[in-house]
Design a protein around this motif. Structure first.
Motif, PDB file in Angstrom:
ATOM      1  N   THR A  29       0.661  -0.726   0.264  1.00 52.51           N
ATOM      2  CA  THR A  29      -0.270  -0.495   0.290  1.00 52.51           C
ATOM      3  C   THR A  29       0.402   1.318  -0.043  1.00 52.51           C
ATOM      4  O   THR A  29       1.226   2.139  -0.427  1.00 52.51           O
ATOM      5  N   ILE A  30       1.965   1.349   0.810  1.00 49.23           N
ATOM      6  CA  ILE A  30       2.797   1.788   1.033  1.00 49.23           C
ATOM      7  C   ILE A  30       3.768   2.812   0.064  1.00 49.23           C
ATOM      8  O   ILE A  30       3.778   3.355  -0.905  1.00 49.23           O
ATOM      9  N   ALA A 184      -3.741   8.409   1.380  1.00 47.29           N
ATOM     10  CA  ALA A 184      -2.819   7.046   1.748  1.00 47.29           C
ATOM     11  C   ALA A 184      -2.405   6.856   3.464  1.00 47.29           C
ATOM     12  O   ALA A 184      -2.723   5.839   3.033  1.00 47.29           O
ATOM     13  N   VAL A 185      -2.912   7.721   3.705  1.00 53.41           N
ATOM     14  CA  VAL A 185      -2.528   8.083   5.242  1.00 53.41           C
ATOM     15  C   VAL A 185      -4.019   7.624   5.728  1.00 53.41           C
ATOM     16  O   VAL A 185      -3.708   6.042   6.756  1.00 53.41           O
ATOM     17  N   THR A 191      -4.337  -0.590   6.825  1.00 53.57           N
ATOM     18  CA  THR A 191      -3.988  -1.478   6.572  1.00 53.57           C
ATOM     19  C   THR A 191      -2.642  -2.422   7.657  1.00 53.57           C
ATOM     20  O   THR A 191      -3.439  -3.164   7.914  1.00 53.57           O
ATOM     21  N   ILE A 192      -2.379  -1.517   8.572  1.00 52.25           N
ATOM     22  CA  ILE A 192      -1.032  -1.659   9.806  1.00 52.25           C
ATOM     23  C   ILE A 192      -2.575  -1.451  10.620  1.00 52.25           C
ATOM     24  O   ILE A 192      -2.058  -2.480  11.502  1.00 52.25           O
ATOM     25  N   LYS A 193      -3.826  -1.295  10.288  1.00 48.62           N
ATOM     26  CA  LYS A 193      -4.559  -1.885  11.716  1.00 48.62           C
ATOM     27  C   LYS A 193      -4.536  -2.959  11.675  1.00 48.62           C
ATOM     28  O   LYS A 193      -4.863  -3.409  12.686  1.00 48.62           O
ATOM     29  N   LEU A 275       4.882   8.186   6.317  1.00 48.84           N
ATOM     30  CA  LEU A 275       3.624   7.460   5.915  1.00 48.84           C
ATOM     31  C   LEU A 275       3.000   6.018   6.996  1.00 48.84           C
ATOM     32  O   LEU A 275       2.417   5.895   7.722  1.00 48.84           O
ATOM     33  N   GLY A 276       4.220   5.547   6.704  1.00 47.47           N
ATOM     34  CA  GLY A 276       4.505   4.442   7.828  1.00 47.47           C
ATOM     35  C   GLY A 276       4.240   4.766   9.448  1.00 47.47           C
ATOM     36  O   GLY A 276       3.936   4.054   9.872  1.00 47.47           O
TER      37      GLY A 276
END
Lengths: 296, 217
Positions: A29-30, A184-185, A191-193, A275-276
């Motif tokens: 995604t990033i 993006a954020v 996705t990270i969640k 972003l990460g």
């Protein structure tokens, strides 16, 4: 302290490895987001380079009174230098004007007419900060009022067109960039969640064992940074690959190469890390809320 | 040392505990006994400050509920060893790493952590299984790892919530013996919450009985 820090760093790296699939999702995604950004950055910087090449259009041609001698015309020309917004000037005497005429039209005026009726003239280049249609107009108007100047010519319409497209490109780019950034954020943190959601039991257990929220959060931040770096490396590879393909195709038709901006790698890696980290901190915040900790 | 003073906590969806007062002295072994839903887990959660009382106060190792802000709760928990019915081991870490986690949290050096983990795993009889993951261990072995994790940091107080609930009778006795033996050796205070009265008859400890959220005299 050093032992704790090295443990947390290694936890971040290992946790990335432990959850390979969610990690792959967030990293891609990033990478995809940065690919869009990187592409836009390459397009905009090449557009900027192309418009800079057109800087000869920001030139004003001046014609002095044909009745003035070279010396008299030069005296008038000297006054041009004091006008604000001019980066360089060049004096064209009557003889040089005849040469230019011959180069452009193939006729020698002295042979045809027996005399040189061409006026002396000057070329003025407009300084960088003054290259807008309105400012060039003002400079041209000022020049026209100098006694001894009979005509002032510049490609005003072209300047206006360049200006308009540049403005559209910049504002459009900014608007699209902002929307893509927000998207993006959102996308990255969701996705990270998902990957953090799978670790909520781990978070609870760590909290029960006496870990502070900082202690729990740190490995996730490390994970975010690593995902950002990995994502940016993937995006950079794809952008460079695409540039090679585009340049290979262009070479067959025109003498123009799309260049890779020198800041691109640093820019993409920084964006990836930002972003990460934002994605991770946004996602973990909910799970580290004291109301949600431990009592699940 | 643990002290409950007139503690009441009620849940939105049902009863909790009412006017609870008791004290557990340093080094004491206490069984908190009662049927399911009596309020045993609530009392333990109040002790490790996962829940805060609506009325009254709890004091544990010098931490008072009304004065302890959320962000200082981890400091209290570092003085406690917690053992749960469902073990609460980290599934993606082996026995060694699970026991090491609270020691990393405290911030011990790697050398000290290594020594303490190996010693704790030896104490619970698992020195041969240090690199096994929870899924590769039996229920009894997983609970031994959890006990090693609780003991390794030499806690002042050990709280065990139905530590034998998921184990068969023979293993349950073994686990209880191990927990009480290690705690005694360590000089820790132990509170074991259980619904199984037969367990309590095997050990010399004080009984605190609870039913429907109230202590029985």
């Amino acid at each position: 302290m050093i032992s704790k820090l090295s443990y947390l760093l290694s936890e971040g790296i290992r946790s990335l490895w432990r959850a390979k699939l969610p990690m792959l999702g967030s990293t891609l995604t990033i990478a995809l987001t940065l690919l869009i950004f990187g592409g836009a950055y390459v397009v905009l910087s090449n557009f900027d380079r192309a418009t800079r090449r057109l800087q000869t259009q920001y030139r004003v041609d001046i014609f002095f009174d044909p009745l003035l001698s070279n010396q008299e015309a030069f005296n008038v020309y000297q006054k041009l230098r004091s006008i604000e917004g001019i980066s360089s000037t060049e004096f064209i005497n009557k003889e040089r004007a005849a040469e230019i005429f011959k180069q452009e039209f193939g006729e020698d005026v002295m042979e045809v007419l027996g005399t040189n009726p061409l006026p002396a003239g000057g070329i003025v280049l407009v300084a960088r900060g003054y290259r807008t249609a309105r400012r060039i107009n003002r400079i041209a108007d000022t020049i026209a009022t100098i006694p001894g100047v009979t005509d002032v010519a510049y490609r005003g319409e072209l300047v206006r067109v360049i200006e308009r497209y540049l403005q559209i490109a910049v504002y459009g780019g900014l608007a699209v960039g902002l929307i893509v950034l927000l998207g993006a954020v959102f996308l990255v943190s969701n996705t990270i969640k998902l990957s953090i959601y799978a670790k909520r039991d781990t978070i609870d257990i760590l909290y029960l064992l006496g870990a502070t929220r900082k202690f729990i959060r740190f490995p996730f931040m490390v994970e975010g940074v690593l995902q950002g770096v990995l994502g940016s490396v993937v995006a950079l590879g794809v952008v460079i690959g695409l540039l090679d393909i585009v340049n290979y195709v262009l070479e067959q038709f025109v003498l123009y190469r799309v260049i890779q901006p020198s800041y691109l790698p640093g820019w993409l890696v920084s964006m990836g890390i930002i972003l990460g980290v934002i994605g991770s901190s946004r996602s973990i915040r909910k799970f580290l809320n004291p109301k949600n900790l431990g009592t699940r | 040392m643990i002290e409950f003073r007139d503690v009441t906590l009620t849940y939105q969806r049902g009863p909790g505990v009412f006017d609870i007062s008791f004290q557990v002295d340093t080094g004491e072994l206490v069984f908190l006994v009662g049927p399911s839903g009596a309020g045993k887990s609530t009392i333990l959660k109040l002790t490790y400050m996962d829940l805060m009382p609506q009325k009254g106060e709890v004091e544990v190792n010098g931490f008072l509920t009304y004065r302890t802000r959320r962000r200082y709760v981890p400091l209290l928990r570092r003085t406690l060893g917690l053992v749960f019915q469902d073990f609460r081991l980290l599934p993606d870490r082996n026995a060694y790493e699970n026991v090491a986690v609270p020691l990393h949290i405290i911030g011990l050096s790697r050398r000290e952590i290594r020594e303490r983990v190996y010693s704790a795993l030896e104490d619970v009889g698992l020195s041969e299984r240090t690199h096994h993951y929870p899924r590769e261990l039996s229920g009894g072995e997983q609970q031994r790892v959890a006990i090693a994790r609780a003991i390794a940091k030499n806690p002042a107080v050990i709280l065990a919530d139905e530590p034998t609930g998921n184990l068969d009778a023979a293993i349950a006795m073994e686990i209880l013996d191990l927990l009480t033996f290690l705690a005694e050796e360590n000089g820790s205070t132990v509170v074991v919450a259980t619904h199984d009265y037969t367990l309590t008859t095997r050990k010399q400890g004080r009984l605190i009985e609870i039913n429907e959220g109230r202590l029985l005299d």
